[in-house]
Scaffold this motif. Structure first.
Motif, PDB file in Angstrom:
ATOM      1  N   LEU A  22       0.804  -1.325  -0.170  1.00  0.00           N
ATOM      2  CA  LEU A  22       0.007   0.053  -0.021  1.00  0.00           C
ATOM      3  C   LEU A  22       0.836   1.348  -0.077  1.00  0.00           C
ATOM      4  O   LEU A  22       1.797   1.304   0.664  1.00  0.00           O
ATOM      5  N   LYS A  23       0.574   2.241  -0.710  1.00  0.00           N
ATOM      6  CA  LYS A  23       1.088   3.543  -0.903  1.00  0.00           C
ATOM      7  C   LYS A  23       1.074   4.143   0.352  1.00  0.00           C
ATOM      8  O   LYS A  23      -0.176   4.378   0.908  1.00  0.00           O
ATOM      9  N   LEU A  24       1.938   4.565   1.156  1.00  0.00           N
ATOM     10  CA  LEU A  24       1.784   5.118   2.465  1.00  0.00           C
ATOM     11  C   LEU A  24       3.250   6.024   2.600  1.00  0.00           C
ATOM     12  O   LEU A  24       4.227   5.764   2.390  1.00  0.00           O
ATOM     13  N   ASP A  25       2.716   7.569   2.732  1.00  0.00           N
ATOM     14  CA  ASP A  25       3.832   8.308   2.974  1.00  0.00           C
ATOM     15  C   ASP A  25       4.187   8.904   4.342  1.00  0.00           C
ATOM     16  O   ASP A  25       3.436   9.001   5.152  1.00  0.00           O
ATOM     17  N   ILE A  26       5.420   9.089   4.696  1.00  0.00           N
ATOM     18  CA  ILE A  26       5.853   9.595   5.960  1.00  0.00           C
ATOM     19  C   ILE A  26       5.170  11.140   6.304  1.00  0.00           C
ATOM     20  O   ILE A  26       5.051  11.895   5.154  1.00  0.00           O
ATOM     21  N   ASN A  27       4.629  11.474   7.307  1.00  0.00           N
ATOM     22  CA  ASN A  27       4.025  12.584   7.492  1.00  0.00           C
ATOM     23  C   ASN A  27       2.352  12.843   6.886  1.00  0.00           C
ATOM     24  O   ASN A  27       1.867  13.711   6.947  1.00  0.00           O
ATOM     25  N   GLU A  28       2.146  11.448   6.365  1.00  0.00           N
ATOM     26  CA  GLU A  28       0.905  11.481   5.706  1.00  0.00           C
ATOM     27  C   GLU A  28      -0.234  11.628   6.822  1.00  0.00           C
ATOM     28  O   GLU A  28      -0.038  10.818   7.681  1.00  0.00           O
ATOM     29  N   LYS A  29      -1.392  12.212   6.709  1.00  0.00           N
ATOM     30  CA  LYS A  29      -2.445  12.497   7.655  1.00  0.00           C
ATOM     31  C   LYS A  29      -3.343  11.443   7.521  1.00  0.00           C
ATOM     32  O   LYS A  29      -3.665  11.172   6.376  1.00  0.00           O
ATOM     33  N   LEU A  30      -3.793  10.578   8.527  1.00  0.00           N
ATOM     34  CA  LEU A  30      -4.591   9.537   8.691  1.00  0.00           C
ATOM     35  C   LEU A  30      -5.851   9.805   9.265  1.00  0.00           C
ATOM     36  O   LEU A  30      -6.064  10.760   9.965  1.00  0.00           O
ATOM     37  N   ILE A  31      -6.896   9.207   8.257  1.00  0.00           N
ATOM     38  CA  ILE A  31      -8.272   9.227   8.881  1.00  0.00           C
ATOM     39  C   ILE A  31      -8.723   8.178  10.039  1.00  0.00           C
ATOM     40  O   ILE A  31      -8.428   7.016   9.906  1.00  0.00           O
ATOM     41  N   LEU A  32      -9.174   8.600  11.106  1.00  0.00           N
ATOM     42  CA  LEU A  32      -9.682   7.782  12.243  1.00  0.00           C
ATOM     43  C   LEU A  32     -11.398   7.690  12.022  1.00  0.00           C
ATOM     44  O   LEU A  32     -11.950   8.577  11.964  1.00  0.00           O
ATOM     45  N   ALA A  47     -13.726  -0.020  18.862  1.00  0.00           N
ATOM     46  CA  ALA A  47     -12.788  -0.196  17.776  1.00  0.00           C
ATOM     47  C   ALA A  47     -12.725   1.367  16.929  1.00  0.00           C
ATOM     48  O   ALA A  47     -13.604   1.725  16.475  1.00  0.00           O
ATOM     49  N   ILE A  48     -11.423   1.662  16.620  1.00  0.00           N
ATOM     50  CA  ILE A  48     -11.427   2.905  15.336  1.00  0.00           C
ATOM     51  C   ILE A  48     -10.158   2.389  14.265  1.00  0.00           C
ATOM     52  O   ILE A  48      -9.270   1.868  14.389  1.00  0.00           O
ATOM     53  N   LYS A  49     -10.900   2.385  13.067  1.00  0.00           N
ATOM     54  CA  LYS A  49     -10.177   2.106  12.093  1.00  0.00           C
ATOM     55  C   LYS A  49      -9.298   3.220  11.561  1.00  0.00           C
ATOM     56  O   LYS A  49      -9.632   4.324  11.735  1.00  0.00           O
ATOM     57  N   VAL A  50      -8.191   2.840  11.005  1.00  0.00           N
ATOM     58  CA  VAL A  50      -7.270   3.863  10.473  1.00  0.00           C
ATOM     59  C   VAL A  50      -7.177   3.775   9.143  1.00  0.00           C
ATOM     60  O   VAL A  50      -6.976   2.570   8.443  1.00  0.00           O
ATOM     61  N   ILE A  51      -7.372   4.785   8.264  1.00  0.00           N
ATOM     62  CA  ILE A  51      -7.522   4.945   7.009  1.00  0.00           C
ATOM     63  C   ILE A  51      -6.507   5.755   6.356  1.00  0.00           C
ATOM     64  O   ILE A  51      -6.416   6.948   6.896  1.00  0.00           O
ATOM     65  N   ASN A  52      -6.048   5.527   5.186  1.00  0.00           N
ATOM     66  CA  ASN A  52      -5.135   6.298   4.565  1.00  0.00           C
ATOM     67  C   ASN A  52      -5.797   7.083   3.463  1.00  0.00           C
ATOM     68  O   ASN A  52      -6.996   7.138   3.178  1.00  0.00           O
ATOM     69  N   LYS A  53      -4.889   7.878   2.645  1.00  0.00           N
ATOM     70  CA  LYS A  53      -5.350   8.928   1.903  1.00  0.00           C
ATOM     71  C   LYS A  53      -6.215   8.251   0.826  1.00  0.00           C
ATOM     72  O   LYS A  53      -6.922   8.993  -0.164  1.00  0.00           O
TER      73      LYS A  53
END
Length: 227
Positions: free
Chosen positions: A149-159, A171-177
């Motif tokens: 999966l593409k994931l960048d340093i300093n990327e803001k994640l969605i909870l 439970a809290i899901k962590v979602i990328n951009k």
């Protein structure tokens, strides 16, 4: 909280990797250790055994010095590289309680670790931790040891709250951009973060480190702030 400083003792069940908050260590003049009623019986059903130094799950243990069962999990203060160890955890002096809080006091011989809990009456809360459950979301390619999966340093994640999770009601899901689930908030933080979301607290979660590991338990490290 209530003039006491707390850290929680967490045990991981090796079969499911489910974590349980089995105890709390606190200090205010003297140290206290007690087992956490909410999780201790569930953990015992899955094989957890009370620590030899603390055999009674209903007892409150007290000491004016930190308990040897816990201080033995830390590097000796007489080590030549102790200054480097303290610098790693941003400590100016050797403080066993703070070092347990910062390092987790993990050993290769058991499944215990300490965590710094979140109390929502704090302001400007800041924690760094690894996202849980990453291995279930196809993040790592086990053969090549590369990330899928593409994931960048300093990327803001969605909870996002997961109302249908059968293992953790908070439970809290962590979602990328790219709007893909990459894992979950660890169970020992999920209740407080869930409440922070409900109370419209300002929450920020960003990636600070990423790598592949054999178990993918410590693949994605994040920094979480709650204002």
């Amino acid at each position: 909280m209530n003039t006491r400083d707390y850290i929680y003792l967490v045990w991981k069940y090796y079969k499911t990797r489910q974590r349980y908050i089995v105890g709390e260590l606190s200090k205010n003049g003297k140290y206290e250790f007690r087992y956490k009623a909410e999780d201790i019986n569930k953990a015992i059903k899955n094989g957890f055994k009370p620590l030899i130094a603390f055999p009674d799950i209903n007892e409150v243990y007290e000491s004016y010095d930190i308990f040897p069962a816990f201080s033995s999990r830390l590097p000796d203060k007489r080590r030549k590289d102790v200054k480097e160890i303290l610098a790693k955890y941003k400590l100016e002096k050797y403080d066993a309680f703070e070092l347990l809080k910062k390092s987790g006091g993990k050993l290769p011989t058991d499944s215990l670790e300490f965590i710094d809990p979140i109390f929502l009456d704090e302001t400007n809360i800041e924690r760094e931790f690894y996202i849980a459950g990453v291995r279930y979301y196809d993040y790592c390619d086990e053969k090549s040891k590369n990330t899928k999966l593409k994931l960048d340093i300093n990327e803001k994640l969605i909870l996002e709250k997961d109302y249908n999770n059968k293992y953790d009601k908070y439970a809290i899901k962590v979602i990328n951009k790219e709007n893909k689930i990459i894992g979950y908030i660890p169970v020992f933080f999920s209740k407080e973060i869930s409440e922070a979301i409900e109370n419209n607290r300002k929450i920020k979660c960003v990636v600070i480190n990423k790598e592949c590991s054999d178990t993918c338990e410590e693949c994605i490290k994040v920094k979480l702030t709650i204002i």
